[in-house]
Design an enzyme around this catalytic site. Structure first.
Site, PDB file in Angstrom:
ATOM      1  N   PHE A 127     -55.412 -51.051  -6.272  1.00  0.00           N
ATOM      2  CA  PHE A 127     -55.643 -51.635  -7.594  1.00  0.00           C
ATOM      3  C   PHE A 127     -56.378 -52.954  -7.415  1.00  0.00           C
ATOM      4  CE2 PHE A 127     -54.863 -54.261 -11.286  1.00  0.00           C
ATOM      5  CZ  PHE A 127     -55.197 -53.392 -12.310  1.00  0.00           C
ATOM      6  N   ASP A 214     -57.676 -58.090  -0.699  1.00  0.00           N
ATOM      7  CA  ASP A 214     -57.214 -58.420  -2.047  1.00  0.00           C
ATOM      8  C   ASP A 214     -55.757 -58.848  -1.927  1.00  0.00           C
ATOM      9  OD1 ASP A 214     -56.191 -58.495  -4.583  1.00  0.00           O
ATOM     10  OD2 ASP A 214     -57.218 -56.687  -5.279  1.00  0.00           O
ATOM     11  N   LYS A 243     -52.778 -64.131  -9.157  1.00  0.00           N
ATOM     12  CA  LYS A 243     -51.456 -64.124  -9.789  1.00  0.00           C
ATOM     13  C   LYS A 243     -50.574 -65.359  -9.543  1.00  0.00           C
ATOM     14  CE  LYS A 243     -50.878 -59.268 -10.799  1.00  0.00           C
ATOM     15  NZ  LYS A 243     -51.898 -58.387 -10.229  1.00  0.00           N
TER      16      LYS A 243
HETATM   17  C1  LIG Z   1     -53.090 -57.809 -10.656  1.00  0.00           C
HETATM   18  C2  LIG Z   1     -54.027 -57.474  -9.592  1.00  0.00           C
HETATM   19  C3  LIG Z   1     -55.414 -57.558  -9.776  1.00  0.00           C
HETATM   20  C4  LIG Z   1     -56.031 -57.911 -11.110  1.00  0.00           C
HETATM   21  O1  LIG Z   1     -55.719 -59.198 -11.502  1.00  0.00           O
HETATM   22  P1  LIG Z   1     -56.033 -59.665 -13.029  1.00  0.00           P
HETATM   23  O2  LIG Z   1     -55.699 -61.118 -13.000  1.00  0.00           O
HETATM   24  O3  LIG Z   1     -55.155 -58.857 -13.915  1.00  0.00           O
HETATM   25  O4  LIG Z   1     -57.466 -59.394 -13.254  1.00  0.00           O
HETATM   26  C5  LIG Z   1     -56.234 -57.290  -8.705  1.00  0.00           C
HETATM   27  N1  LIG Z   1     -55.726 -56.944  -7.510  1.00  0.00           N
HETATM   28  C6  LIG Z   1     -54.408 -56.852  -7.294  1.00  0.00           C
HETATM   29  C7  LIG Z   1     -53.904 -56.485  -5.933  1.00  0.00           C
HETATM   30  C8  LIG Z   1     -53.514 -57.097  -8.325  1.00  0.00           C
HETATM   31  O5  LIG Z   1     -52.202 -56.968  -8.117  1.00  0.00           O
END
Ligand SMILES: *Cc1c(COP(=O)(O)O)cnc(C)c1O
Length: 401
Positions: A127, A214, A243
């Site tokens: 994701f 990520d 986050k």
């Molecule tokens: C939540 C998340 C995103 C997206 O972040 P947003 O601030 O909602 O755009 C991308 N990568 C990972 C691993 C995430 O958990």
């Protein structure tokens, strides 16, 4: 009638205030927050030191512009470089934007190597966000469906499978980077093998690819280190954060090292809000507090305690597949879709999440105490056993009929 677009299936509760791991709804009822706004509020709610810093900053300056020097942004970039070993930082406002920056860096890097149509290796169940580029990178049809045409330039392989990445290296000359979550969040709290990062680093070095992590969900102390990659020896070329970085004040960051850090030139990328004084003061204070209060140590201790407590309480319970995770990023995989548990937990005063349909995901604030962790387990364990009993009951009835 609501005027808010219908993008979320919202639970019927609204919160009025919070303190530490606790939230109070508009009716005054208290909830143990084991989700922390999806790994955002690592310091818990209304942390007094963060509140004081934010109050002061709001009274001084919220926003100027990236057309001017921003000393708090310089300071935060230096702090992030120091704790990560990366060279420089681009600031934005969210996780998907941080990943957009990473994708743009990879494409520039490819074009500088005269690769006409650069591609990025991405993972199944990954994701990376909801923008067009990041939903293309995401490994979930549910996220992508309806938004075609997707972007070109992504090659998908199974997660935690070095051989699959090697096969891409042998057959695809257009690849310039790998983008991966070492600990998949939305995909079901999937943990990779110990040597996965080192293996990816070796492949990327041999191929001249950028290794891009990520860490939007897995960073800022959640796994017991600032960043999940720090559990291994290898370092990435690019890393994205968001986050937990500002404890709820929106901020994202794309960090880069070596050649990746030199790709963006003036005018290549930007963000109006990115790295403004308010967001940077929030992130600086968040980093200070994580350090001062030894929250990474607490994340390890409480994570170990919670996993062990569930292992004990759920031992031998039919329908429990696996309890896994790192630090306070915890998944309990069941054999059945278990979205109903979210509502049941809410009724018991506990906030949890279910992801990938059958994985209970716990992301409590890093400040959670032993007593609060015990309360979490005491509420959730019987709900899980009760839920699983109700799942096998109809089958048992059908078998006897
Ligand atoms: C939540 C998340 C995103 C997206 O972040 P947003 O601030 O909602 O755009 C991308 N990568 C990972 C691993 C995430 O958990």
């Amino acid at each position: 009638m609501t005027h808010v677009m219908n993008t979320y299936a919202r639970l019927p509760v609204a919160f009025a205030r919070g303190e530490g791991v606790w939230l109070w709804d508009t009716g005054g009822r208290r909830y143990l927050d084991a989700l922390a706004g999806i790994a955002v509020c690592g310091l818990g709610h209304s942390h007094p030191k963060l509140t004081a810093v934010l109050r002061e900053q709001v009274g001084k300056l919220i926003h100027t512009s990236n057309l001017y020097e921003i000393s708090l942004q310089e300071k935060l970039a230096g702090r992030l470089a120091a704790i990560s070993g990366m060279d420089n930082v681009f600031f934005c406002n969210s996780g998907c934007e941080a990943n957009e920056a990473a994708i743009k860096i990879a494409r520039l890097y490819g074009h500088h190597k005269d690769i006409e149509s650069p591609a990025i290796v991405v993972m199944e169940k990954a994701f990376h966000g909801r923008t067009i580029a990041t939903l293309t990178a995401t490994g979930s049809r549910k996220v992508q469906a309806g938004f075609e045409p997707l972007l070109a330039g992504f090659v998908r392989v199974p997660f935690d499978d070095l051989e699959a990445v090697k096969r891409v290296a042998e057959s695809n000359r257009s690849v310039v980077a790998v983008l991966v979550e070492l600990l998949q969040g939305e995909g079901g709290v999937n943990v990779c093998h110990e040597d996965y990062l080192r293996g990816l680093r070796e492949i990327c070095d041999a191929q001249g690819w950028l290794l891009m992590l990520d860490e939007v969900q897995s960073s800022m102390g959640r796994t017991g280190k600032w960043f999940a990659f720090q559990h291994s020896k290898a370092r990435p070329d690019v890393m994205t954060l968001a986050k937990g970085l500002g404890n709820g004040v929106p901020i994202g960051a794309c960090l880069a090292a070596g050649a990746a850090a030199q790709q963006f030139k003036q005018g290549n990328h930007g963000s109006t809000f990115g790295g403004n004084p308010l967001a940077c003061s929030a992130a600086l204070a968040t980093i200070d507090i994580i350090e001062q209060e030894r929250l990474m140590e607490n994340a390890v201790a409480m994570g170990d305690f919670i996993r062990a407590a569930f292992a004990e309480r759920l031992e031998g319970v039919r329908g429990v597949k696996e309890i896994r995770g790192m630090g306070l990023m915890i998944g309990i995989e069941l054999e059945h879709p278990c979205g109903d548990l979210v509502k049941q937990a809410l009724e018991q005063g506990l906030l949890i999440n279910v992801t990938a349909e059958n994985v209970i995901r716990l992301l409590p604030p890093l400040v959670i105490s032993r007593e609060e962790a015990e309360q979490l387990v005491a509420i959730l364990a019987p709900l899980v056993t009760g839920f699983l009993a109700s799942q096998s009951a109809p089958q048992a009835a059908a078998q006897t009929a």
